[in-house]
Design a protein around this motif. Structure first.
Motif, PDB file in Angstrom:
ATOM      1  N   SER A 102     -47.862-118.217 -70.625  1.00 51.39           N
ATOM      2  CA  SER A 102     -47.911-117.307 -69.486  1.00 51.39           C
ATOM      3  C   SER A 102     -49.256-117.418 -68.787  1.00 51.39           C
ATOM      4  O   SER A 102     -50.308-117.459 -69.423  1.00 51.39           O
ATOM      5  N   GLY A 103     -49.181-117.534 -67.449  1.00 52.03           N
ATOM      6  CA  GLY A 103     -50.414-117.638 -66.674  1.00 52.03           C
ATOM      7  C   GLY A 103     -50.838-119.067 -66.406  1.00 52.03           C
ATOM      8  O   GLY A 103     -51.854-119.288 -65.732  1.00 52.03           O
ATOM      9  N   PHE A 104     -50.102-120.051 -66.923  1.00 50.77           N
ATOM     10  CA  PHE A 104     -50.437-121.461 -66.711  1.00 50.77           C
ATOM     11  C   PHE A 104     -49.219-122.172 -66.128  1.00 50.77           C
ATOM     12  O   PHE A 104     -48.080-121.964 -66.569  1.00 50.77           O
ATOM     13  N   THR A 105     -49.481-123.037 -65.168  1.00 48.64           N
ATOM     14  CA  THR A 105     -48.389-123.808 -64.545  1.00 48.64           C
ATOM     15  C   THR A 105     -48.081-125.062 -65.340  1.00 48.64           C
ATOM     16  O   THR A 105     -46.940-125.523 -65.357  1.00 48.64           O
ATOM     17  N   ASP A 106     -49.087-125.653 -65.976  1.00 51.03           N
ATOM     18  CA  ASP A 106     -48.884-126.886 -66.741  1.00 51.03           C
ATOM     19  C   ASP A 106     -48.229-126.573 -68.076  1.00 51.03           C
ATOM     20  O   ASP A 106     -48.443-125.509 -68.670  1.00 51.03           O
TER      21      ASP A 106
END
Length: 496
Positions: A102-106
């Motif tokens: 959660s909070g990361f696109t990668d």
């Protein structure tokens, strides 16, 4: 580190007598590639990654999962599962997979492989002893025949009726003679001089707080050594309790490269032990002498102190006695003063009591005298009233007598008959008789009054005679003293 074992199907016997078994190590290594963090202050939660890994292998469970290495590019985890089949299933669920936090696109790529244990191979000890120039393969202890074990729990290798934190060489020999005949065993922590000889602490603690130890097991031939190394490769040591619960711990197994149980090393340690024992005896002797010297010095100090204390005590006793005597004297003075004060108070109280009694007596006498005076006055008043009453009655009788005479005279003037004259004579006679009776009654009273007057006059005469006698005696004494004084003056004048 010990861990609870719920599945013991893959365990093999090591020494059932002491409830010891060998269990295969079921461990995998998981590497998670980390993305480049572009936002300052943002970080990846290791705990969240571990929870995602645990969720991915479900329904399989990690008995332990820890971070073995952490960097900016990846996280490396070491996880342990219950058995070998669970390793394969967990690898199939993790290898090549990815997770998204959660909070990361990668996404984070995952690589998973079976963990390779760091355990020596046959080639390792053959090459070591072949290349070592100070080793002789024909001498026990200088060839591959000794196993070095580390991380063994003390409680598992202790005697049943002995201390749980003290392992036994006999138990160690019994456990590992399963693989062949044993020539010698050694537990360094049991030797009280070993730490001083090597400068190493042989007591270690595991993660759970249990005391661990290291030991050396030397087999008589190379075959027993090889069989033991092959059996312990990739294995954990497992202990099954009387309640059926099992726990396992990882141990470190290597071959001895220090000639620990060679004859030369044993002889050298024996010589060092003897030296240390001699040194310990010398130290004990030195301590004993120091203790005796210290005791003698303390005895002298106690004697001096006791002597000084005795003198000080005597001085204090004298001072105390003097002070006590002074206090007693002061208390005696205070007591005497108090006694005298109380006596004076008692005397004053007695005087006051006597004064009160005297005043009461005087008041009582005054009351009695007043009562007598009151009674005398009352008697006099009564007598006076009686006399007045008698006087008034006499006057009344005289008045009646005059009226009766006047009446009789009037009647005589009016009537001259004999009858009237007789009656008149009778009334006159009766009146005279009454008058005589009253006068006879008064005569005794008047006689008593006259007697009392005579007595009072006699008393007054007696008092007057006493006064005159006293005046005459005083006059006579004064005249006698004057005559004696004249005689003395006359004698003096004649002498001169």
């Amino acid at each position: 580190m010990t861990s609870v074992v719920s599945d013991t199907a893959e365990a093999v016997d090591l020494c059932p007598e002491f409830s010891l078994y060998l269990k295969p190590i079921s461990r995998i290594t998981v590497s998670v590639a980390l993305p480049h963090l572009k936002t300052p202050g943002k970080s990846i939660s290791n705990w969240e990654v571990m929870e995602r890994l645990k969720a991915m292998v479900h329904p399989e469970q990690f008995s332990s999962l820890r971070i073995s290495k952490s960097s900016m590019d990846y996280l490396r985890f070491e996880g342990e599962v219950e058995n070998r089949s669970a390793v394969k299933r967990s690898l199939a669920k993790l290898e090549g997979k990815s997770i998204k936090l959660s909070g990361f696109t990668d996404v984070l790529k995952i690589r998973a492989v079976e963990h390779k244990t760091d355990f020596p191979t046959r080639h390792d000890w053959d090459s070591f002893f072949r290349d070592a120039k100070d080793m002789n393969e024909t001498v026990p202890g200088e060839r591959p025949d000794t196993i070095h074990l580390e991380g063994l729990p003390c409680k598992w290798f202790s005697m049943k009726d002995g201390a749980p934190d003290r392992p036994s060489e006999e138990v160690l020999r019994t456990v590992f003679q399963r693989f062949g005949k044993i020539r010698n065993v050694d537990i360094p922590m049991l030797d009280p001089y070993r730490e001083e000889m090597t400068g190493k602490n042989f007591n270690t603690f595991s993660f759970g707080g249990h005391l661990n130890f290291e030991g050396f097991v030397q087999y008589q031939d190379h075959t027993g050594f090889v069989r033991a190394m092959d059996s312990l490769r990739g294995m954990k040591l497992m202990f099954k309790g009387d309640d059926g619960k099992a726990v396992a711990c990882s141990i470190k197994v290597t071959f001895d490269t220090t000639k620990h149980l060679s004859d030369s090393s044993l002889k050298k340690r024996q010589q060092e032990r003897l030296k240390l024992q001699e040194l310990e005896k010398q130290r004990e002797e030195q301590k004993r002498r120091e203790k005796e010297e210290e005791e003698r010095r303390r005895e002298e100090e106690r004697y001096c102190k006791s002597l000084f204390c005795q003198k000080l005590k005597e001085k204090e006793e004298k001072k105390t006695q003097k002070k006590l005597k002074k206090q007693q004297e002061e208390e005696q003075k205070k007591l005497q003063l108090k006694i005298s004060t109380e006596e004076r108070k008692l005397l004053l109280a007695q005087r006051n009591l006597e004064s009160i009694r005297l005043i009461a007596e005087l008041l009582s006498r005054a009351k009695q005298e007043r009562r007598r005076l009151e009674e005398r006055r009352q008697l006099q008043e009564d007598e006076l009233r009686r006399v007045e009453a008698e006087k008034e009655r006499t006057l009344e009788l005289q008045r009646k007598e005059r009226q009766l005479r006047d009446k009789l005279l009037g009647n005589l003037l009016k009537k001259s008959t004999n009858t009237d004259a007789v009656h008149l004579d009778l009334q006159i006679c009766a009146t005279q008789t009454q008058t005589q009776t009253e006068s006879q009654r008064k005569e005794p009273r008047e006689a008593k009054k006259q007697e009392k007057r005579k007595e009072s006059e006699a008393d007054g005469g007696r008092r007057e005679r006493r006064r005159s006698r006293r005046r005459r005696s005083r006059t006579h004494s004064q005249s006698s003293s004057r005559s004696r004084s004249r005689r003395r003056s006359h004698h003096r004048s004649r002498r001169h």
